[in-house]
Design a protein around this motif. Structure first.
Motif, mmCIF file in Angstrom:
data_model
loop_
_atom_site.group_PDB
_atom_site.id
_atom_site.type_symbol
_atom_site.label_atom_id
_atom_site.label_comp_id
_atom_site.label_asym_id
_atom_site.label_seq_id
_atom_site.Cartn_x
_atom_site.Cartn_y
_atom_site.Cartn_z
ATOM 1 N N UNK A 96 0.883 -1.113 0.029
ATOM 2 C CA UNK A 96 0.159 -0.044 -0.102
ATOM 3 C C UNK A 96 0.958 1.303 0.060
ATOM 4 N N UNK A 97 2.009 1.319 0.785
ATOM 5 C CA UNK A 97 3.000 2.500 0.927
ATOM 6 C C UNK A 97 3.450 2.652 -0.585
ATOM 7 N N UNK A 98 3.940 1.436 -1.359
ATOM 8 C CA UNK A 98 4.558 1.508 -2.603
ATOM 9 C C UNK A 98 3.557 2.417 -3.388
ATOM 10 N N UNK A 99 2.090 1.909 -3.675
ATOM 11 C CA UNK A 99 1.370 2.737 -4.482
ATOM 12 C C UNK A 99 0.846 3.957 -3.890
ATOM 13 N N UNK A 100 0.870 4.008 -2.630
ATOM 14 C CA UNK A 100 0.761 5.491 -2.238
ATOM 15 C C UNK A 100 1.691 6.478 -2.553
ATOM 16 N N UNK A 101 3.206 6.060 -2.547
ATOM 17 C CA UNK A 101 4.182 6.798 -2.910
ATOM 18 C C UNK A 101 4.133 7.155 -4.266
ATOM 19 N N UNK A 102 3.728 6.551 -5.210
ATOM 20 C CA UNK A 102 3.751 6.544 -6.669
ATOM 21 C C UNK A 102 2.535 7.376 -7.100
ATOM 22 N N UNK A 103 1.429 7.212 -6.395
ATOM 23 C CA UNK A 103 0.263 7.973 -6.601
ATOM 24 C C UNK A 103 0.627 9.338 -6.056
ATOM 25 N N UNK A 104 0.832 9.568 -5.056
ATOM 26 C CA UNK A 104 1.096 11.009 -4.356
ATOM 27 C C UNK A 104 2.165 11.596 -5.151
ATOM 28 N N UNK A 105 3.167 11.059 -5.690
ATOM 29 C CA UNK A 105 4.187 11.588 -6.578
ATOM 30 C C UNK A 105 3.287 12.386 -8.022
ATOM 31 N N UNK A 113 2.312 10.121 -25.038
ATOM 32 C CA UNK A 113 1.479 11.393 -25.024
ATOM 33 C C UNK A 113 1.909 12.483 -24.130
ATOM 34 N N UNK A 114 3.142 12.001 -23.148
ATOM 35 C CA UNK A 114 3.611 13.129 -22.284
ATOM 36 C C UNK A 114 3.293 12.527 -20.931
ATOM 37 N N UNK A 115 4.192 13.027 -19.882
ATOM 38 C CA UNK A 115 3.763 12.519 -18.456
ATOM 39 C C UNK A 115 4.571 11.248 -18.214
ATOM 40 N N UNK A 116 4.601 10.801 -17.070
ATOM 41 C CA UNK A 116 5.427 9.866 -16.629
ATOM 42 C C UNK A 116 4.526 8.353 -16.202
ATOM 43 N N UNK A 117 5.376 7.280 -16.384
ATOM 44 C CA UNK A 117 4.896 6.055 -16.062
ATOM 45 C C UNK A 117 5.755 5.321 -15.205
ATOM 46 N N UNK A 118 5.247 5.257 -14.067
ATOM 47 C CA UNK A 118 6.118 4.391 -12.950
ATOM 48 C C UNK A 118 5.511 3.055 -12.759
ATOM 49 N N UNK A 119 6.231 1.948 -13.009
ATOM 50 C CA UNK A 119 5.598 0.617 -12.966
ATOM 51 C C UNK A 119 6.827 -0.070 -12.028
ATOM 52 N N UNK A 120 6.020 -1.365 -11.427
ATOM 53 C CA UNK A 120 6.798 -2.169 -10.610
ATOM 54 C C UNK A 120 6.124 -3.712 -11.158
ATOM 55 N N UNK A 121 6.848 -4.730 -11.033
ATOM 56 C CA UNK A 121 6.638 -6.129 -11.318
ATOM 57 C C UNK A 121 6.855 -6.818 -10.115
ATOM 58 N N UNK A 122 5.873 -7.583 -9.635
ATOM 59 C CA UNK A 122 6.128 -8.728 -8.386
ATOM 60 C C UNK A 122 5.777 -9.864 -8.682
#
Length: 133
Positions: free
Chosen positions: A27-36, A116-125
């Motif tokens: 949840x913290x990983x998702x929170x950090x990425x969404x907050x950014x 189209x612009x912007x950022x994509x942060x991804x992770x694979x588990x």
């Protein structure tokens, strides 16, 4: 602020989304990425959370329509104390936490410019193997 958060999980409803790891830290990983993503979003933009079931992994991503990441810091995003130049007040530890957490669970994490612009942060588990308690 007029930002939409959309969830895209193109898989059958019965897909098992469990991954190796701890729920609270995930949840913290998702929170950090969404907050950014929210930090750089402007009115009317959409942040898309995407989940893709792969053979032995689950791929998750947070994609925004913001300004993207400058080339000057793109290579150091997941190291300690790396921050964007124009947003003061952050310690630069959020993405570092994400990296060490995801890697500890046998996964990978990264960044790419969004189409189209912007950022994509991804992770694979990895999906869990063996007995789950």
């Amino acid at each position: 602020r007029g930002v939409t958060i959309a969830v895209d999980a193109p898989a059958p409803a019965e897909t098992d989304w469990r991954v190796a790891g701890e729920a609270e830290r995930l949840e913290r990983v998702f929170f950090n990425l969404v907050a950014n993503a929210l930090r750089y979003a402007t009115d009317g933009e959409t942040i898309t959370l995407r989940l893709i079931a792969e053979d032995a992994y689950i791929l998750a991503s947070v994609e925004d329509q913001g300004p993207g990441v400058s080339d000057a810091i793109a290579g150091a995003l997941f190291t300690r104390f790396t921050r964007g130049d124009d947003r003061p007040g952050q310690a630069g530890l959020g993405l570092y936490f994400c990296r060490i957490t995801v890697e500890q669970w046998g996964g990978q994490i990264g960044y790419r410019p969004a189409a189209g612009g912007g950022a994509c942060f991804w992770f694979r588990l990895p999906k869990p193997t063996g007995l789950i308690v």
